[in-house]
Motif scaffolding. Structure first.
Motif, PDB file in Angstrom:
ATOM      1  N   ALA A 115     -83.963 103.442-144.714  1.00  0.00           N
ATOM      2  CA  ALA A 115     -84.651 104.251-143.896  1.00  0.00           C
ATOM      3  C   ALA A 115     -86.105 103.510-143.539  1.00  0.00           C
ATOM      4  N   ALA A 116     -86.611 102.694-144.185  1.00  0.00           N
ATOM      5  CA  ALA A 116     -87.753 101.762-144.257  1.00  0.00           C
ATOM      6  C   ALA A 116     -87.344 100.846-143.122  1.00  0.00           C
ATOM      7  N   PHE A 117     -86.184 100.471-143.220  1.00  0.00           N
ATOM      8  CA  PHE A 117     -85.855  99.176-142.281  1.00  0.00           C
ATOM      9  C   PHE A 117     -85.530  99.800-140.674  1.00  0.00           C
ATOM     10  N   PHE A 118     -85.123 101.171-140.720  1.00  0.00           N
ATOM     11  CA  PHE A 118     -84.994 101.704-139.558  1.00  0.00           C
ATOM     12  C   PHE A 118     -86.348 102.238-138.871  1.00  0.00           C
ATOM     13  N   TYR A 119     -87.426 102.248-139.735  1.00  0.00           N
ATOM     14  CA  TYR A 119     -88.612 102.298-139.221  1.00  0.00           C
ATOM     15  C   TYR A 119     -89.052 101.093-138.576  1.00  0.00           C
ATOM     16  N   ALA A 120     -88.980 100.003-139.338  1.00  0.00           N
ATOM     17  CA  ALA A 120     -89.528  98.673-138.585  1.00  0.00           C
ATOM     18  C   ALA A 120     -88.633  98.335-137.406  1.00  0.00           C
ATOM     19  N   LEU A 121     -87.205  98.766-137.524  1.00  0.00           N
ATOM     20  CA  LEU A 121     -86.415  98.330-136.404  1.00  0.00           C
ATOM     21  C   LEU A 121     -86.973  99.194-134.889  1.00  0.00           C
ATOM     22  N   ARG A 122     -87.225 100.535-135.229  1.00  0.00           N
ATOM     23  CA  ARG A 122     -87.797 101.218-134.186  1.00  0.00           C
ATOM     24  C   ARG A 122     -89.240 100.785-133.726  1.00  0.00           C
ATOM     25  N   TRP A 123     -90.049 100.398-134.551  1.00  0.00           N
ATOM     26  CA  TRP A 123     -91.475  99.840-133.749  1.00  0.00           C
ATOM     27  C   TRP A 123     -90.907  98.438-133.173  1.00  0.00           C
ATOM     28  N   ALA A 124     -90.171  97.683-133.866  1.00  0.00           N
ATOM     29  CA  ALA A 124     -89.802  96.479-133.136  1.00  0.00           C
ATOM     30  C   ALA A 124     -89.361  96.490-131.787  1.00  0.00           C
ATOM     31  N   ILE A 125     -88.372  97.305-131.416  1.00  0.00           N
ATOM     32  CA  ILE A 125     -87.764  97.314-130.297  1.00  0.00           C
ATOM     33  C   ILE A 125     -88.717  97.879-129.301  1.00  0.00           C
ATOM     34  N   GLN A 126     -89.857  98.794-129.711  1.00  0.00           N
ATOM     35  CA  GLN A 126     -90.547  99.264-128.747  1.00  0.00           C
ATOM     36  C   GLN A 126     -91.802  98.279-128.342  1.00  0.00           C
ATOM     37  N   TRP A 127     -91.991  97.229-129.351  1.00  0.00           N
ATOM     38  CA  TRP A 127     -92.755  96.143-129.210  1.00  0.00           C
ATOM     39  C   TRP A 127     -92.277  95.205-128.315  1.00  0.00           C
ATOM     40  N   LEU A 128     -90.906  94.796-128.325  1.00  0.00           N
ATOM     41  CA  LEU A 128     -90.509  93.803-127.643  1.00  0.00           C
ATOM     42  C   LEU A 128     -89.866  94.373-126.125  1.00  0.00           C
ATOM     43  N   PHE A 129     -89.601  95.574-125.960  1.00  0.00           N
ATOM     44  CA  PHE A 129     -89.085  96.154-124.922  1.00  0.00           C
ATOM     45  C   PHE A 129     -89.867  97.303-124.405  1.00  0.00           C
ATOM     46  N   PRO A 130     -90.938  97.255-124.079  1.00  0.00           N
ATOM     47  CA  PRO A 130     -91.832  98.295-123.488  1.00  0.00           C
ATOM     48  C   PRO A 130     -91.268  99.224-122.045  1.00  0.00           C
ATOM     49  N   ILE A 131     -90.136  99.591-122.182  1.00  0.00           N
ATOM     50  CA  ILE A 131     -89.549  99.904-120.865  1.00  0.00           C
ATOM     51  C   ILE A 131     -89.335 101.603-121.253  1.00  0.00           C
ATOM     52  N   PRO A 132     -89.451 102.571-120.285  1.00  0.00           N
ATOM     53  CA  PRO A 132     -89.404 104.022-120.801  1.00  0.00           C
ATOM     54  C   PRO A 132     -88.188 104.455-120.914  1.00  0.00           C
ATOM     55  N   TYR A 135    -104.543 100.548-130.455  1.00  0.00           N
ATOM     56  CA  TYR A 135    -104.119 100.754-129.433  1.00  0.00           C
ATOM     57  C   TYR A 135    -105.377 100.588-128.241  1.00  0.00           C
ATOM     58  N   SER A 136    -106.523 100.931-128.635  1.00  0.00           N
ATOM     59  CA  SER A 136    -107.790 100.863-127.704  1.00  0.00           C
ATOM     60  C   SER A 136    -108.245  99.419-127.712  1.00  0.00           C
ATOM     61  N   THR A 137    -107.890  98.604-128.552  1.00  0.00           N
ATOM     62  CA  THR A 137    -108.217  97.298-128.338  1.00  0.00           C
ATOM     63  C   THR A 137    -107.226  96.351-127.953  1.00  0.00           C
ATOM     64  N   GLY A 138    -105.926  96.360-128.212  1.00  0.00           N
ATOM     65  CA  GLY A 138    -105.061  95.610-127.930  1.00  0.00           C
ATOM     66  C   GLY A 138    -103.912  96.213-127.198  1.00  0.00           C
ATOM     67  N   GLY A 139    -103.841  97.332-126.974  1.00  0.00           N
ATOM     68  CA  GLY A 139    -102.643  98.113-126.257  1.00  0.00           C
ATOM     69  C   GLY A 139    -101.620  98.551-127.145  1.00  0.00           C
ATOM     70  N   PRO A 140    -100.714  99.181-126.680  1.00  0.00           N
ATOM     71  CA  PRO A 140     -99.467  99.729-127.322  1.00  0.00           C
ATOM     72  C   PRO A 140     -98.607  98.574-127.962  1.00  0.00           C
ATOM     73  N   GLN A 141     -98.502  97.172-127.300  1.00  0.00           N
ATOM     74  CA  GLN A 141     -97.768  96.378-127.927  1.00  0.00           C
ATOM     75  C   GLN A 141     -98.369  95.810-129.345  1.00  0.00           C
ATOM     76  N   VAL A 142     -99.777  95.557-129.017  1.00  0.00           N
ATOM     77  CA  VAL A 142    -100.321  95.361-130.607  1.00  0.00           C
ATOM     78  C   VAL A 142    -100.104  96.222-131.840  1.00  0.00           C
ATOM     79  N   MET A 143    -100.122  97.567-131.322  1.00  0.00           N
ATOM     80  CA  MET A 143    -100.011  98.766-132.282  1.00  0.00           C
ATOM     81  C   MET A 143     -98.664  98.679-132.682  1.00  0.00           C
ATOM     82  N   TYR A 144     -97.565  98.587-131.867  1.00  0.00           N
ATOM     83  CA  TYR A 144     -96.191  98.636-132.423  1.00  0.00           C
ATOM     84  C   TYR A 144     -95.899  97.203-133.224  1.00  0.00           C
ATOM     85  N   LEU A 145     -96.859  95.968-132.968  1.00  0.00           N
ATOM     86  CA  LEU A 145     -96.430  95.131-133.994  1.00  0.00           C
ATOM     87  C   LEU A 145     -96.887  95.442-135.098  1.00  0.00           C
ATOM     88  N   ALA A 146     -98.045  95.909-135.302  1.00  0.00           N
ATOM     89  CA  ALA A 146     -98.547  96.045-136.659  1.00  0.00           C
ATOM     90  C   ALA A 146     -97.678  97.198-137.348  1.00  0.00           C
TER      91      ALA A 146
END
Length: 394
Positions: A280-297, A358-369
């Motif tokens: 499940a922790a791996f799926f957490y990481a995968l979830r955020w990684a995809i949103q970091w790499l592909f910020p498409i609605p 989010y406020s300093t680097g935007g959503p992509q920095v947040m998703y990477l972290a």
């Protein structure tokens, strides 16, 4: 799956009633809780004050959860505490309709004191009932997710016809229906007061090296969930998504918890607690990684199918892990300590950290972290799995 030929009628009825409790509580919470901050602002409380009030509420819930848990384990009053945790906040919700700041603050604080214990106490009750009925905790807990999804969807229709200050009425009715259902539960799981010292029991629980490591891993994994709970709508709009699309994404995420929680028992039996948590922790990481790499609605909507495989699967496995580690006499305390770290500390730190990122680097920095944090938690769970296999009694 329940075996009707062996399971007693009492156990089966308790199972049905608990599922109804989770469904009604989920409906009430899904309908009311997402709009609480909006209600406060509508009643004249400034947005910055609302944020501070919510933070204080989260901190307070951390402090009171283990106290409630120890009292329940000491005096075996699971049902009474569960009824109070549901009915008191529901009855107090009426006072949110008054435009008095002091009244709103006092009602919110008092509601938190009681409501904070609802989830861990209900979970300790559900784990016990599931084992008696030879079924899974997930088959009970998934009714809460179903209720939350349906409640959130129904709230939109309700608010299109009634004012937000009248939202307390369906919340009160659904909550009291849940409390009445709890009242009908048997007292068979509640024994006489235990002779174990509260401080001794808590010391033994936190003296378990693997359990403490598990709590730290849960913190690293679940603090990332605030990227969804608090900032998904903002990130989705930044990516060009509309409000109507946001509703679709949120509904999809809630619904995916249901099959994940139903399948959790089979997965736990096949690969064990530690490996399920790691998966499940791996799926957490995968979830955020995809949103970091592909910020498409469209991608951000589709990726919500991983919500059940990440949060849903992780939560069920974690509750079962805690129940196994805590033992019969420390069930409520164990679940309270877990919720204190998983939802409490994880929520506070996650909101502060992800809000800053989010406020300093935007959503992509947040998703990477968040990806990195989930991987750190996964690494700790991998280490726990290795230790457990070599020394299962630790």
């Amino acid at each position: 799956m329940e075996n009707a030929a062996i399971i007693s009628l009492e156990a089966r009825m308790e199972l049905i009633k608990l599922r109804m409790v989770y469904l009604l509580s989920g409906l009430a919470g899904g309908l009311f809780n997402p709009y609480l901050t909006t209600l406060f602002v509508h009643q004249g409380v400034g947005a910055e004050v609302v944020g501070a009030l919510m933070s204080i509420g989260t901190l307070l819930s951390i402090l009171v959860q283990p106290v409630w848990g120890m009292l329940v384990d000491r005096y075996r009053q699971t049902k009474l505490v569960l009824i109070l945790s549901i009915s008191v906040p529901a009855c107090l919700s009426f006072f949110y309709s008054f435009k008095y700041f002091l009244v709103i603050v006092m009602v919110y604080i008092l509601s938190i004191v009681f409501q904070a214990t609802q989830s861990p106490i209900a979970d300790s009750y559900a784990v016990s009932a599931a084992r008696k009925a030879r079924t899974s905790y997930g088959s009970i807990r998934m009714m809460g997710s179903l209720g939350t999804a349906l409640g959130g969807y129904a709230a939109g229709f309700y608010l299109s016809k009634f004012g937000i200050t009248q939202l307390w009425m369906p919340f009160l009715v659904l909550s009291l229906a849940g409390a009445v259902t709890v009242l009908s539960l048997p007292r068979t799981t509640e024994n006489n007061a235990t002779t174990i010292s509260l401080s001794q029991g808590l010391k033994e629980l936190l003296g378990n090296r693997l359990f403490v490591m598990f709590l730290v891993a849960c913190f690293f994994v679940n603090q990332t969930l605030t990227a969804y709970n608090s900032f998904f709508v903002l990130a989705f709009q930044d990516a060009g998504g509309s409000y109507s699309m946001v509703g679709t994404a949120l509904l999809l995420a809630s619904l995916t918890n249901i099959p994940s929680m139903l399948l959790a028992a089979k997965i736990l039996r096949r690969i064990g607690y530690e490996r399920t948590l790691l998966l499940a922790a791996f799926f957490y990481a995968l979830r955020w990684a995809i949103q970091w790499l592909f910020p498409i609605p469209v991608v951000m909507i589709g990726i919500q199918v991983l919500h059940g495989l990440s949060f849903g699967l992780f939560y069920v496995a974690a509750v079962e892990y805690v129940a196994n580690a805590a033992g019969k006499k420390m069930q409520a305390t164990g679940q309270s300590v877990f919720n204190m770290v998983f939802s409490g500390l994880g929520g506070i730190v996650g909101n502060l950290l992800n809000g800053y990122l989010y406020s300093t680097g935007g959503p992509q920095v947040m998703y990477l972290a968040c990806t990195v944090s989930a991987l750190i938690g996964a690494g700790m769970l991998y280490w726990i799995n290795r230790i457990a296999r070599v020394s299962p009694n630790l």
